[in-house]
Design an enzyme around this catalytic site. Structure first.
Site, PDB file in Angstrom:
ATOM      1  N   GLU A   4      39.091 -34.465  29.433  1.00 38.56           N
ATOM      2  CA  GLU A   4      39.328 -35.240  30.607  1.00 38.56           C
ATOM      3  C   GLU A   4      40.359 -36.202  30.410  1.00 38.56           C
ATOM      4  O   GLU A   4      40.573 -36.744  29.343  1.00 38.56           O
ATOM      5  CB  GLU A   4      37.993 -35.956  30.949  1.00 38.56           C
ATOM      6  CG  GLU A   4      36.828 -35.117  30.975  1.00 38.56           C
ATOM      7  CD  GLU A   4      35.479 -35.972  31.440  1.00 38.56           C
ATOM      8  OE1 GLU A   4      35.738 -37.263  31.854  1.00 38.56           O
ATOM      9  OE2 GLU A   4      34.355 -35.561  31.329  1.00 38.56           O
TER      10      GLU A   4
ATOM     11  N   GLU B 173      29.861 -35.960  26.876  1.00 38.85           N
ATOM     12  CA  GLU B 173      29.824 -37.370  26.229  1.00 38.85           C
ATOM     13  C   GLU B 173      28.751 -37.907  25.690  1.00 38.85           C
ATOM     14  O   GLU B 173      28.100 -38.961  25.947  1.00 38.85           O
ATOM     15  CB  GLU B 173      30.643 -38.288  27.430  1.00 38.85           C
ATOM     16  CG  GLU B 173      31.835 -38.012  27.850  1.00 38.85           C
ATOM     17  CD  GLU B 173      32.567 -39.083  28.580  1.00 38.85           C
ATOM     18  OE1 GLU B 173      31.971 -39.917  29.248  1.00 38.85           O
ATOM     19  OE2 GLU B 173      33.855 -39.129  28.314  1.00 38.85           O
TER      20      GLU B 173
HETATM   21  C1  GLA Z   1      33.749 -39.545  31.798  1.00 37.00           C
HETATM   22  C2  GLA Z   1      32.629 -38.410  32.174  1.00 37.00           C
HETATM   23  C3  GLA Z   1      32.939 -37.971  33.533  1.00 37.00           C
HETATM   24  C4  GLA Z   1      33.666 -39.196  34.488  1.00 37.00           C
HETATM   25  C5  GLA Z   1      34.840 -39.669  33.936  1.00 37.00           C
HETATM   26  C6  GLA Z   1      35.299 -40.705  34.758  1.00 37.00           C
HETATM   27  O1  GLA Z   1      34.759 -39.186  30.946  1.00 37.00           O
HETATM   28  O2  GLA Z   1      32.527 -37.464  31.401  1.00 37.00           O
HETATM   29  O3  GLA Z   1      31.842 -37.410  34.191  1.00 37.00           O
HETATM   30  O4  GLA Z   1      32.658 -39.902  34.653  1.00 37.00           O
HETATM   31  O5  GLA Z   1      34.176 -40.537  32.553  1.00 37.00           O
HETATM   32  O6  GLA Z   1      36.287 -41.589  34.247  1.00 37.00           O
END
Ligand code: GLA
Length: 647
Positions: A320, A163
């Site tokens: 995710e 991210e």
């Molecule tokens: C992001 C991060 C993860 C986690 C999620 C929780 O997407 O990449 O590591 O923290 O949020 O929602």
């Protein structure tokens, strides 16, 4: 568009060869657990139908506990165990969160806020994107990982960082970043004089005499130079991309056969994703709709349409999502029964080839222990794990969907990050929110069950009958000419207010607003006149366009202009959702753009994907009761090419 070219598609074969159906699984963080749990993980993954995990995302401190002393034994064991269980691995380069020792040895790697505050370790992503020291350590670890696992049977895909830009979006204002910004500006402008010209620095006596006087836009007494700020956003996106590319260069060199991705955050201002996309073999996205948000389905559909658009319709990976609640909103509602399934199918319907979750097993400690996971604290005898298992089996029952092509839409929405950045600088006639604008136009199509693609300014515009252009505030003459040409050649374009106002350096196009679009739209905007309640209004002088809607107080608000073989609409206000829907229904009818299926009830959406064998698979999502149907669809009725319908 894709500099990885043919090689990229061969690399992707390596990924897809490891899967026999849509990818299913989650972030696997076994370093948080002991051997007994690891054994159970394998058993439960088999039960749930997991075939892909992302591994090692936050494992830098475990793998390199002290500088240069690597311990891969734990990771070897997991890679081997996963390979034996038939679970492929999307292996992280582990560089998202440096170990505390990096900050101890090199405090200069820590990011600095615009007010001079230096951020500290103790959460994650505490690194300056321009830091050569951080990059050196990150690249060194990436090299070790790539070399060690180059031919491991579990390795399917590289997951670079995590991210980018999530926490350090307006990233860093340290001296290293300032120097990097200057280098970036030198490349863009060549001379200080050219920069002065582009940034309009004669205003407020900001004229620079040497490069050394130029900084990132740090905290200042009043409005900071808008061109400087817009350039800083460009630089920030590019600088994070450079950090990504430094690691990508390593894995591409050592493992040229393994494809590369990184997971993008929910649609944000942070990164110009159209500039990033050519450097990923496959787009990955993290989606966290709020179960309390009544507009979540449409907002999510929009973000999925963006992901699909980043590589011109190529399937992407949902890397995710939450099985149930997150833990970072003020009030974290759970996903009620069936919602996880519906959300997952929505992603697949919009082009996802993977449905992964954060995370596999709910953490016992740490900042995210109340974030849901595929295996909750209470273990397998839970509603969530039962649904996880059912969903895994259901996805596996549709192998033909894997790598099928999402059907191209007839309508598209134009998204442009530089225009977004310039639009949301200070001291404008009124606050205009770019994303809200884009979402409002998308919603009018979504509510009418009309599929919508998302395209960049230099995208394949002629593939679409209808092009929606929200708030394209800053635009170069050349880019504006492309839109004009699109309409001249028969396209239908809808442009919202405060478009075509400034050039790529945020200097106003002179001679009347919206300079480069006046001829296309057949009008001039004489003055902006936002109302006390924040409602946008302006005085429009018609110069060939016809008035379609008037403001309550009179004067044209929405106009239509026949131009060349096409039509250009202009919308000088924020219509309420009903008016917007009626307006776009009329525009669509004229442009010949229909819904995905006739007679769909409110709340029901369908999307089609086409398999390599030409079979059409339709996913029907019922957002009223949460039901999903995946069915073979009738062959498409041949339609005339967009141009043939144009006058
Ligand atoms: C992001 C991060 C993860 C986690 C999620 C929780 O997407 O990449 O590591 O923290 O949020 O929602």
């Amino acid at each position: 568009m894709n500099p990885t070219g043919e090689g990229g598609s061969v690399r992707l074969d390596h990924f897809y060869d490891k899967l026999s159906s849509l990818a299913y699984g989650g972030d696997y963080n076994p370093e948080q657990w002991g051997p007994e749990t690891h054994a159970e993980d394998m058993e439960l993954m088999r039960e749930a139908g997991v075939n892909l995990v992302t591994l090692g995302i936050f494992a830098w401190a475990t793998t390199e506990p002290t500088p240069g002393a690597y311990d891969f034994t734990w990771l070897d064991a997991h890679m081997d165990r996963l390979a034996a269980a038939g679970v492929a691995v999307c292996l992280a380069t582990m560089t998202a969160s440096p170990p505390p020792w990096l900050a101890r040895l090199h405090p200069e790697t820590l990011p600095v806020m615009e007010d001079g505050t230096r951020l500290h370790p103790g959460s994650r992503q505490h690194w300056c994107p321009s830091s050569p020291v951080y990059r050196r350590y990150a690249v060194r670890l990436t090299e070790r990982l790539a070399t060690r696992y180059a031919h491991h049977p579990a390795l399917a895909l590289w997951h670079i960082g995590n991210e980018y830009g999530c926490h350090i979006s307006r990233h860093c204002h340290c001296e290293v970043s300032a120097a990097a910004f200057r280098t970036w500006l030198r490349e863009r402008y060549g001379t200080v004089d050219a920069l002065n010209e582009a940034w309009s620095t004669t205003f407020w006596s900001q004229r620079y005499s040497t490069w050394e006087e130029i900084h990132t836009p740090r905290a200042a007494p009043s409005f900071r130079n808008p061109a400087q700020r817009a350039d800083y956003w460009r630089f920030s996106s590019d600088e994070l991309l450079a950090a990504y590319l430094a690691e990508k260069e390593v894995v591409s060199r050592i493992t040229p056969h393994i494809p590369v991705t990184t997971n993008f955050v929910p649609i944000a201002k942070t990164l110009d994703l159209f500039r990033w996309a050519p450097h990923l073999d496959v787009i990955s996205y993290d989606s966290y709709p709020d179960p309390h948000d009544p507009d979540a389905a449409q907002r999510t559909a929009f973000s999925y349409d963006v992901m699909r658009g980043l590589r011109d319709g190529q399937p992407w990976l949902l890397l995710e999502q939450a099985p149930s609640a997150v833990n970072w909103r003020p009030h974290n509602g759970r996903k009620p029964p069936g919602r996880m399934r519906l959300d997952t199918w929505q992603a697949v319907a919009h082009g996802a080839d993977a449905a992964l979750f954060f995370q596999w097993r709910q953490s016992r400690g740490g900042a995210e222990k109340f974030h849901s996971a595929m295996v909750p604290h209470a273990g397998r005898e839970t509603r969530v794990f039962r649904e996880v298992t059912e969903l895994g089996a259901e996805l596996a029952a549709h192998p033909a969907l894997l790598r099928s092509t999402p059907a191209r839409a007839e309508a598209a929405l134009l998204l442009d990050w530089p225009a977004w950045w310039a639009l949301e600088t200070d001291a404008h006639p009124s606050r205009v929110d770019y994303l809200d604008g884009a979402l409002a136009y998308h919603k009018a199509l979504y509510d009418a069950s009309v599929p919508c693609d998302v395209v960049p300014l230099d995208g394949n515009l002629s593939a679409y009958r209808l092009l929606l252009v929200p708030h394209l505030y800053a635009v170069s003459q050349e880019a504006a000419a492309r839109l004009t040409e699109y309409v001249r050649d028969g396209g239908t374009l809808v442009m919202s207010y405060f478009s075509g106002i400034t050039d790529e350096h945020d200097r106003v196009h002179l001679g009347g607003y919206p300079g480069p679009f006046r001829e296309l739209l057949g009008l001039t905007v004489e003055e902006f006149d936002p109302r006390a309640d924040g409602t946008w209004a302006e005085e429009i002088r018609l110069e060939g366009a016809e008035q379609v809607v008037a403001y309550d107080w009179g004067g044209p608000a929405v106009t239509r202009h026949a131009y060349g073989d096409g039509t250009a609409w202009y919308v000088g206000l924020d219509p309420d959702p009903k008016t917007m829907r009626e307006l776009l229904d009329r525009v669509r009818a004229e442009a010949g753009v229909g819904p995905a299926a006739e007679g769909l009830p409110d709340g029901v959406r369908v999307r089609t994907r086409v398999t390599e064998a030409g079979e059409r698979i339709r996913v029907r999502l019922d957002h009223r009761d949460g039901s999903v149907a995946v069915e073979r669809a009738a062959p498409a009725v041949p339609r005339a090419a967009p141009g043939a319908l144009r006058r």
